[in-house]
Design an enzyme around this catalytic site. Structure first.
Site, PDB file in Angstrom:
ATOM      1  N   HIS A 145      35.972  33.031  39.951  1.00 29.81           N
ATOM      2  CA  HIS A 145      36.206  34.275  40.681  1.00 29.81           C
ATOM      3  C   HIS A 145      36.309  35.442  39.713  1.00 29.81           C
ATOM      4  CE1 HIS A 145      40.358  35.759  40.089  1.00 29.81           C
ATOM      5  NE2 HIS A 145      40.622  34.526  39.747  1.00 29.81           N
ATOM      6  N   CYS A 146      36.200  36.635  40.280  1.00 25.83           N
ATOM      7  CA  CYS A 146      36.317  37.877  39.523  1.00 25.83           C
ATOM      8  C   CYS A 146      37.117  38.847  40.386  1.00 25.83           C
ATOM      9  CB  CYS A 146      34.943  38.408  39.141  1.00 25.83           C
ATOM     10  SG  CYS A 146      33.833  38.663  40.545  1.00 25.83           S
ATOM     11  N   ARG A 147      36.830  40.123  40.293  1.00 23.71           N
ATOM     12  CA  ARG A 147      37.562  41.113  41.083  1.00 23.71           C
ATOM     13  C   ARG A 147      37.085  41.123  42.536  1.00 23.71           C
ATOM     14  NH1 ARG A 147      36.397  46.174  42.663  1.00 23.71           N
ATOM     15  NH2 ARG A 147      38.143  47.461  43.290  1.00 23.71           N
TER      16      ARG A 147
END
Length: 125
Positions: free
Chosen positions: A81-83
């Site tokens: 995941h990221c932002r």
């Protein structure tokens, strides 16, 4: 080609023989609560330090090295995941290009989606 490589929102794809799937945060939260994920956060170190999902591993995209991604043990899934859900697509492409063996799950909406789904985070000081 782009959506096949990066795993469009339409579900599972198999670029290069590997499976990249985009999964909603509520489903991933269930896996997380059951201890069934290896959660990789590809945001930058300052973003991770400010707020992160407990138990996640920070491997920033700017220095992302597929060799540093731990192989999940049996019964666990690799979740990236990221932002907001974009950078994890690039990290997934790096894993595919490195001939990663196993499934790759991208969290739809990133940590923003996680928090919107009620997922807990911890904040840095």
């Amino acid at each position: 080609m782009f959506s096949r490589l990066f795993g469009g929102l339409g579900g599972a794809v198999r670029p290069g023989g590997d499976k990249v799937q985009v999964v909603d945060p509520a489903t991933i939260r269930g896996w997380w609560e059951a201890g069934e994920v290896v959660l990789i956060d590809v945001r930058e170190r300052d973003e991770y330090a400010a707020e992160n999902i407990p138990g996640s591993i920070n491997l920033p995209l700017t220095s992302f090295n597929p060799a540093l991604v731990p192989k999940p043990e049996a019964g666990k899934r690799l979740v990236i995941h990221c932002r907001s859900g974009v950078r994890c697509g690039t990290a997934s492409a790096h894993l595919v290009a490195s001939d990663w063996e196993g499934d790759i799950v991208r969290m739809q909406g990133g940590i923003i989606g996680w928090k919107s789904a009620g997922g807990p985070t911890r904040r840095g000081s």
